[in-house]
Every structure is written in structure tokens, then in C-alpha cells.
Design a protein around this motif. Structure first.
Motif, mmCIF file in Angstrom:
data_model
loop_
_atom_site.group_PDB
_atom_site.id
_atom_site.type_symbol
_atom_site.label_atom_id
_atom_site.label_comp_id
_atom_site.label_asym_id
_atom_site.label_seq_id
_atom_site.Cartn_x
_atom_site.Cartn_y
_atom_site.Cartn_z
ATOM 1 N N LEU A 76 -19.477 -6.487 -9.268
ATOM 2 C CA LEU A 76 -19.105 -5.779 -10.496
ATOM 3 C C LEU A 76 -17.984 -4.777 -10.229
ATOM 4 O O LEU A 76 -17.003 -4.678 -10.967
ATOM 5 C CB LEU A 76 -20.322 -5.039 -11.055
ATOM 6 N N CYS A 80 -14.638 -6.973 -8.646
ATOM 7 C CA CYS A 80 -13.999 -8.132 -9.276
ATOM 8 C C CYS A 80 -13.894 -8.057 -10.793
ATOM 9 O O CYS A 80 -13.056 -8.742 -11.373
ATOM 10 C CB CYS A 80 -14.743 -9.414 -8.900
ATOM 11 N N THR A 81 -14.743 -7.270 -11.452
ATOM 12 C CA THR A 81 -14.664 -7.306 -12.915
ATOM 13 C C THR A 81 -13.668 -6.272 -13.422
ATOM 14 O O THR A 81 -13.275 -5.343 -12.709
ATOM 15 C CB THR A 81 -16.026 -7.018 -13.563
ATOM 16 N N ARG A 82 -13.290 -6.457 -14.701
ATOM 17 C CA ARG A 82 -12.386 -5.532 -15.366
ATOM 18 C C ARG A 82 -13.004 -4.135 -15.430
ATOM 19 O O ARG A 82 -12.345 -3.133 -15.137
ATOM 20 C CB ARG A 82 -12.155 -6.078 -16.780
ATOM 21 N N ARG A 132 -12.868 -2.440 -12.097
ATOM 22 C CA ARG A 132 -11.523 -1.955 -11.783
ATOM 23 C C ARG A 132 -11.210 -0.689 -12.566
ATOM 24 O O ARG A 132 -10.611 0.243 -12.043
ATOM 25 C CB ARG A 132 -10.484 -3.045 -12.082
#
Lengths: 200, 291
Positions: free
Chosen positions: B158, B161-163, B166
Motif C-alpha cells: 500500500l 505501490c498505490t497512489r 505515494r
């Protein structure tokens, strides 16, 4: 001079507290004694945390060191109360200075965890070193008595705590808050209050 | 005996590691230690108990309920004890979250107190102990360690890699820059606190069958998680996990080989020694103080 300013309120308050044992019941007197004791404890914590900005959480543990030393010097070494009190203050100040040494090297939250850890170790030793400390049931220390005053032991403790609270507050006020040491306190505060920048 | 001690050490350690991980997620975003973190753990544990034992719902719904509860505690802490004081000193922020912790303990005592002294949580899966050759390992320990490691991997995915992950990292790195590229910083801050405390909620559900639930359980746990995070070096997510596992193992080895009563203080003796020798912790970087 304002009628409700500290110059009026403080002397009236102290006078009322001096007279209080004459008319309050023993339980209220006991609670008031605890108020003075906790006020002294808070005064010390405020100097460290509030004025010097040090995250030092060992005060409660040092409170325990002082209490056990007072009791043990009377029970084991047979010292009279005033000497036991003085001895406990010296021992506790010495231990406090030792705990303070890491503060030269550690700041902020690192100091917090080392002092919290010291507290946990102290508590553990008091509970588990039963032959010295009486373990979980603790020690019954004899109360103080000052000959010739005709005061009971608990009344004596009340007045001793009141006098100590007033004197220590005055001393802290004079030396650290208003006195010559004040600039260095403020300097330490300013340095330690800054938060580090997030994730460097 | 060594294997059993290591197994229970890893199980306890994985709980410390999860709680410490959440603590550091919040710390990296705010430079504040959330002293109400342990209460998120405690409330999640009690809610899971009510759902699973009290109402007889499934384990899965208890898990979801507990995670939601912990996330809610995190979001509330951010709103009540962090955002109004965001320009304040560290001392005010620490005391605000400490105050909230005491309030939450009172709430737990009101809601769940008086049910005997402690609330037991039954084992979730009654699986036989696992045998590998001569070794016998309690299945409960395996479930706790497995669940914790799986949670850490999900969290890492999470976060990396996820928006959303980030955006959380960008906000922690530099709030102003994050706001300039259009990230809603306040919403992300809320979510960071929610995710951080939710990790403690998962830890609570995993640990509940190994321990008893009681309203004051958050305090000792917080000190251990905090110690684990500092051992690893404050601010390092991997360090917090390593610190947590080390703490759990040291505790159990001390209990097994030295004295069982010493297990409670062994981690603290370790912390004092490590920080005196290496004030930045094992993996810590130098902290830059903003002038």
C-alpha cells in the motif's frame, strides 16, 4: 494593587492552609497533604519539562527512590526522621544526577524512552526485591514527631509538606524562573522545543 | 526449549513490530509520537471481543470491526489532539495525545469494565500444535506471526505501490510541496493517522487470544512499541519491525534462561544500554533540527 492579584491571594491561601488542620477532618487533612506532595512533584517536573524542555519522565521513579530511602534509613539504619529525610534527599538528588547524565547525549524522544525505562526498572526492583522493599505490600515507615510541639505524626507531616511546598516554590521561582539562571533555562527550552523536520 | 522461546518471542515481537510500525508511520508524517496509540490497540481488542464473543459474530467481522475502530481512534486523535496544536511545541503535542489516552481508558472502563478483572479471548482456530521433526510449535504463535507478517507486506505494498501510499509519503516528505501538486494534505494526514493506528488494531486482534484484555493494557504496550521503534532508529520503518522482533525475543530468552520476572524489564535494560552506546538507535540517521 489588585484585590485578587497573587500578592493578596497567595498569603491568604497560605494562612488558610496553616489554620486548616484546626477545623478540617483528618481525611481532608490527608488529601491536603497529598496536594502539597504532588505540588512539589509537579514543580520539579515543570522545571524540567516546562522550563528546560527536557523529556525527562523519571520524576515519579525518583519520588519512589526518596520514599523508600526515607523509610529504609529509619527502619534499617535506625536514623531519626530529620536525618532520614536529609539522607533521602541526598540519595535521590545523586540518583537524579546519574539519570541526568544521558541527557547530555540524548535529546527529545530518545531521552524520554531512557527515562521511562529507568522508571520501569525502578518499579520492577521495588516489587521484586522483596527482602529490602517489602515487595508489593511495601514498608510501614514510622512517622515524624517533633518534641515539644504537641502535634500528632500526621499533623507534623501536613506542616512539613506545606512548608516544603512553599519554600521549594519560592526557591524555584527565585533561581530558575526569575533569577540569574533563567536565561540558560530559556536557552535550553528554545533548543529542545524545536521539532526535527519530518523524515530527513 | 530454545525453539519454544523463540516462537513465543517472535509472536510477541510481531505484535510489538506492528504497533511500532504504525507509530513510525505517524511519526514520519508529523514528527510526533502518538501516546494514545496503545489505546487504539486496546479499544480494537475490546470491540473484537464484543463482536466475536459477546455477539457471536464471525472472526472476520470481528477483525474488520477492530480495524475500523482503531482507524477511527487514529482519525479522532489527529482531529482532537494534533491538528488544533499543529504549530505548538512537542511538549504540548505529547501531552495532548497523553491526555486523550487517559480519556479513552476511562471510556473503555465505562464500557467494558466490571466484567471480572480481565476479559479472556478464546483461541480462534483450535488447530493441533505443529510438529516439525522433534519440534513442537504452538499453532497460535504461528497464526500471530503469519498474520503480522502478511499485514506488514500488505502495508508495504500500500505504502510503496498505490497512489494513496505515494501521496502519504509525499506529504510526510514535504507538506508544502505536496499541497502545491494538488494533494489534499489534511485529508492525507487524517488517513495516515487512521492507517497507523489501524495497524495496532490488527495487532490487537492477532494478540488477543495470547493475552487478556484490560483497559490499561495500552500503556505498557506503547512503551514497548516506542522502545522497539527507538531501538531500530526513530523514523526507520524497517528498523521499527526489526526492533519489535528483537524486543520480543530478548524478553522471552530472558524469561527462559535468566528469570521469568526479569522478562518485563529486560527490554528496558537493553534500550538503556543501546541508546547510551548508540544514541541514534541501530538503523537511525542523524536527525536534522530545523532552525
Amino acid at each position: 494593587m489588585a484585590l485578587v492579584g497573587p500578592r493578596v491571594v497567595l498569603p491568604v491561601l497560605v494562612a488558610a492552609l496553616v489554620a486548616a488542620p484546626l477545623w478540617v477532618n483528618p481525611y481532608v487533612r490527608f488529601v491536603l497533604t497529598l496536594v502539597f506532595v504532588y505540588a512539589i512533584l509537579a514543580l520539579g517536573l515543570n522545571l524540567l519539562l516546562g522550563y528546560a524542555g527536557q523529556f525527562a519522565f523519571a520524576n515519579a521513579a525518583l519520588f519512589g527512590w526518596g520514599a523508600y530511602t526515607t523509610a529504609l534509613l529509619q527502619l534499617r539504619a535506625g536514623l531519626p526522621y530529620p536525618l532520614a529525610l536529609l539522607g533521602a534527599a541526598l540519595v535521590t538528588a545523586g540518583v537524579g544526577a546519574l539519570v541526568g547524565l544521558p541527557a547530555l547525549r540524548l535529546h527529545g524522544l530518545y531521552l524520554a524512552i531512557v527515562t521511562l525505562a529507568f522508571g520501569e526498572v525502578t518499579y520492577w526492583a521495588m516489587i521484586h526485591w522483596g527482602s529490602l522493599t517489602g515487595g508489593a505490600s511495601g514498608l510501614k515507615a514510622p512517622g515524624p514527631s517533633i518534641p515539644g510541639l504537641g502535634l500528632g505524626s500526621e499533623q507534623t507531616v501536613y506542616y512539613l509538606a506545606l512548608i516544603a511546598a512553599v519554600l521549594l516554590f519560592a526557591a524555584a521561582w527565585a533561581s530558575s524562573i526569575r533569577g540569574s539562571a533563567a536565561p540558560s533555562w530559556r536557552c535550553a527550552t528554545a533548543r529542545s522545543r524545536r521539532r526535527p523536520s519530518p523524515s530527513t | 526449549m530454545l525453539v519454544n522461546l523463540l516462537a513465543s518471542g517472535l509472536a510477541n515481537g510481531s505484535v510489538y513490530a506492528l504497533v511500532a510500525l504504525g507509530l513510525i508511520v505517524i511519526y514520519r508524517a508529523t514528527t510526533v509520537i502518538n501516546f494514545a496509540h496503545g489505546e487504539g490497540f486496546m479499544l480494537a481488542g475490546f470491540l473484537a471481543w464484543t463482536l466475536y464473543v459477546g455477539l457471536g459474530l464471525s472472526y472476520g467481522s470481528a477483525l474488520v470491526g477492530a480495524i475500523a475502530m482503531a482507524a477511527l481512534v487514529g482519525i479522532a486523535t489527529e482531529r482532537l489532539a494534533f491538528r488544533p496544536l499543529i504549530r505548538g511545541s512537542v511538549v504540548s503535542l505529547v501531552l495532548a495525545t497523553t491526555g486523550l489516552a487517559f480519556l479513552l481508558r476511562g471510556v473503555a472502563r465505562y464500557l467494558w469494565g466490571g466484567k471480572g478483572s480481565d476479559v479472556p479471548f478464546p483461541p480462534v482456530f483450535t488447530v493441533q500444535a505443529v510438529r516439525v521433526g522433534d519440534l513442537v510449535v504452538s499453532s497460535q504463535h504461528l497464526i500471530v506471526v503469519g498474520g503480522a507478517v502478511a499485514t506488514m507486506l500488505v502495508f508495504a505494498a500500500l505504502f510503496r505501490c498505490t497512489r494513496l501510499g505515494r501521496m502519504m509519503r509525499a506529504t510526510a516528505e514535504n507538506q508544502r510541496a505536496a499541497a502545491l501538486v494538488g494533494i489534499r494534505v489534511e485529508r492525507i494526514s487524517s488517513l495516515t493517522w487512521g492507517v497507523g493506528v489501524a495497524l495496532a488494531g490488527v495487532a490487537a486482534v492477532l494478540a488477543a487470544p495470547l493475552t487478556l484484555l484490560y483497559p490499561d493494557m495500552g500503556g505498557p504496550l506503547l512503551i514497548r512499541a516506542f522502545a522497539a521503534a527507538l531501538l531500530g532508529g526513530l523514523g526507520s520503518l524497517g528498523g521499527a519491525v526489526v526492533g519489535g522482533f528483537s524486543l520480543g525475543i530478548v524478553e522471552q530468552l530472558t524469561a527462559g534462561y535468566v528469570d521469568s520476572s526479569l522478562a518485563d524489564v529486560a527490554p528496558f535494560l537493553l534500550i538503556i544500554v543501546v541508546l547510551l552506546l548508540r544514541p541514534r538507535g541501530l538503523f537511525g540517521r542523524r536527525v536534522v533540527v530545523k532552525m
